[in-house]
Design a protein around this motif. Structure first.
Motif, PDB file in Angstrom:
ATOM      1  N   UNK A 105       0.825  -1.216   0.000  1.00  0.00           N
ATOM      2  CA  UNK A 105       0.000   0.000   0.000  1.00  0.00           C
ATOM      3  C   UNK A 105       0.854   1.260   0.000  1.00  0.00           C
ATOM      4  N   UNK A 106       2.169   1.078   0.181  1.00  0.00           N
ATOM      5  CA  UNK A 106       3.072   2.220   0.279  1.00  0.00           C
ATOM      6  C   UNK A 106       3.397   2.591   1.715  1.00  0.00           C
ATOM      7  N   UNK A 107       2.770   1.915   2.661  1.00  0.00           N
ATOM      8  CA  UNK A 107       3.067   2.164   4.078  1.00  0.00           C
ATOM      9  C   UNK A 107       4.418   1.539   4.425  1.00  0.00           C
ATOM     10  N   UNK A 114      -4.467   0.297  13.853  1.00  0.00           N
ATOM     11  CA  UNK A 114      -4.754  -0.371  15.120  1.00  0.00           C
ATOM     12  C   UNK A 114      -6.259  -0.602  15.218  1.00  0.00           C
ATOM     13  N   UNK A 115      -6.611  -1.579  16.000  1.00  0.00           N
ATOM     14  CA  UNK A 115      -8.014  -1.921  16.194  1.00  0.00           C
ATOM     15  C   UNK A 115      -8.556  -1.119  17.366  1.00  0.00           C
ATOM     16  N   UNK A 116      -9.630  -0.362  17.118  1.00  0.00           N
ATOM     17  CA  UNK A 116     -10.288   0.449  18.141  1.00  0.00           C
ATOM     18  C   UNK A 116     -11.757   0.055  18.127  1.00  0.00           C
ATOM     19  N   UNK A 117     -12.123  -0.852  19.019  1.00  0.00           N
ATOM     20  CA  UNK A 117     -13.487  -1.402  18.986  1.00  0.00           C
ATOM     21  C   UNK A 117     -13.621  -2.257  17.735  1.00  0.00           C
ATOM     22  N   UNK A 118     -14.552  -1.862  16.840  1.00  0.00           N
ATOM     23  CA  UNK A 118     -14.716  -2.556  15.576  1.00  0.00           C
ATOM     24  C   UNK A 118     -14.175  -1.745  14.400  1.00  0.00           C
ATOM     25  N   UNK A 119     -13.416  -0.715  14.705  1.00  0.00           N
ATOM     26  CA  UNK A 119     -12.881   0.162  13.657  1.00  0.00           C
ATOM     27  C   UNK A 119     -11.372   0.046  13.576  1.00  0.00           C
ATOM     28  N   UNK A 120     -10.858   0.289  12.380  1.00  0.00           N
ATOM     29  CA  UNK A 120      -9.413   0.363  12.172  1.00  0.00           C
ATOM     30  C   UNK A 120      -9.013   1.830  12.104  1.00  0.00           C
ATOM     31  N   UNK A 121      -7.983   2.178  12.843  1.00  0.00           N
ATOM     32  CA  UNK A 121      -7.507   3.554  12.917  1.00  0.00           C
ATOM     33  C   UNK A 121      -6.071   3.580  12.415  1.00  0.00           C
ATOM     34  N   UNK A 122      -5.810   4.430  11.431  1.00  0.00           N
ATOM     35  CA  UNK A 122      -4.461   4.555  10.886  1.00  0.00           C
ATOM     36  C   UNK A 122      -3.555   5.156  11.952  1.00  0.00           C
ATOM     37  N   UNK A 123      -2.391   4.538  12.142  1.00  0.00           N
ATOM     38  CA  UNK A 123      -1.450   5.060  13.120  1.00  0.00           C
ATOM     39  C   UNK A 123      -0.363   5.848  12.415  1.00  0.00           C
ATOM     40  N   UNK A 124       0.256   6.737  13.143  1.00  0.00           N
ATOM     41  CA  UNK A 124       1.293   7.602  12.555  1.00  0.00           C
ATOM     42  C   UNK A 124       2.472   6.747  12.106  1.00  0.00           C
ATOM     43  N   UNK A 125       3.106   7.168  11.003  1.00  0.00           N
ATOM     44  CA  UNK A 125       4.265   6.404  10.498  1.00  0.00           C
ATOM     45  C   UNK A 125       5.453   6.453  11.440  1.00  0.00           C
TER      46      UNK A 125
END
Length: 125
Positions: A105-107, A114-125
């Motif tokens: 993906x280029x990451x 990271x998993x936050x409840x049922x959501x995915x949250x992009x973490x800082x590089x």
């Protein structure tokens, strides 16, 4: 497996990789400087041999069913500095120097959310 071969695999000095029923073992690429996990993939005997011969991480692409040199299309190679073998020899930790992002993906790493409840949250590089 006999007790003698189990003991040799777990405590001995002979490299005896234990491939699964599909002929694969897990390979975890870790940045040798930051110690961040960059990606998890699979190796078959051919990928392991090519990695050891060239010093560049090769994997078995399960989706394409063939050998895959990491970076062959992107130029983002993983230079292998050390291969660590787990206790029963069915997983490898590749200590690598990444030449660019490890994720398709280029990451920088495939582990960028990271998993936050049922959501995915992009973490800082």
């Amino acid at each position: 497996m006999t007790d003698a071969s189990t003991a040799e695999r777990e405590l001995g000095t002979t490299f005896m990789p234990r491939f699964d029923a599909q002929g694969l073992l897990i390979a975890i690429a870790v940045d040798s400087v930051t110690k961040d996990i960059l990606m998890v993939a699979f190796m078959d005997a051919e990928a392991l041999q090519k990695t050891r011969e060239t010093g560049l991480a090769h994997f078995h692409s399960r989706s394409r069913g063939k050998l895959w040199l990491k970076g062959e299309t992107s130029g983002h190679f993983l230079r292998v500095e050390q291969i660590l073998v787990d206790c029963d020899q069915d997983a490898l930790q590749l200590m690598v120097r990444p030449e660019g992002p490890a994720c398709h993906t280029g990451a920088r790493s495939c582990f960028y959310r990271s998993l936050d409840g049922d959501s995915l949250v992009k973490i800082a590089p």
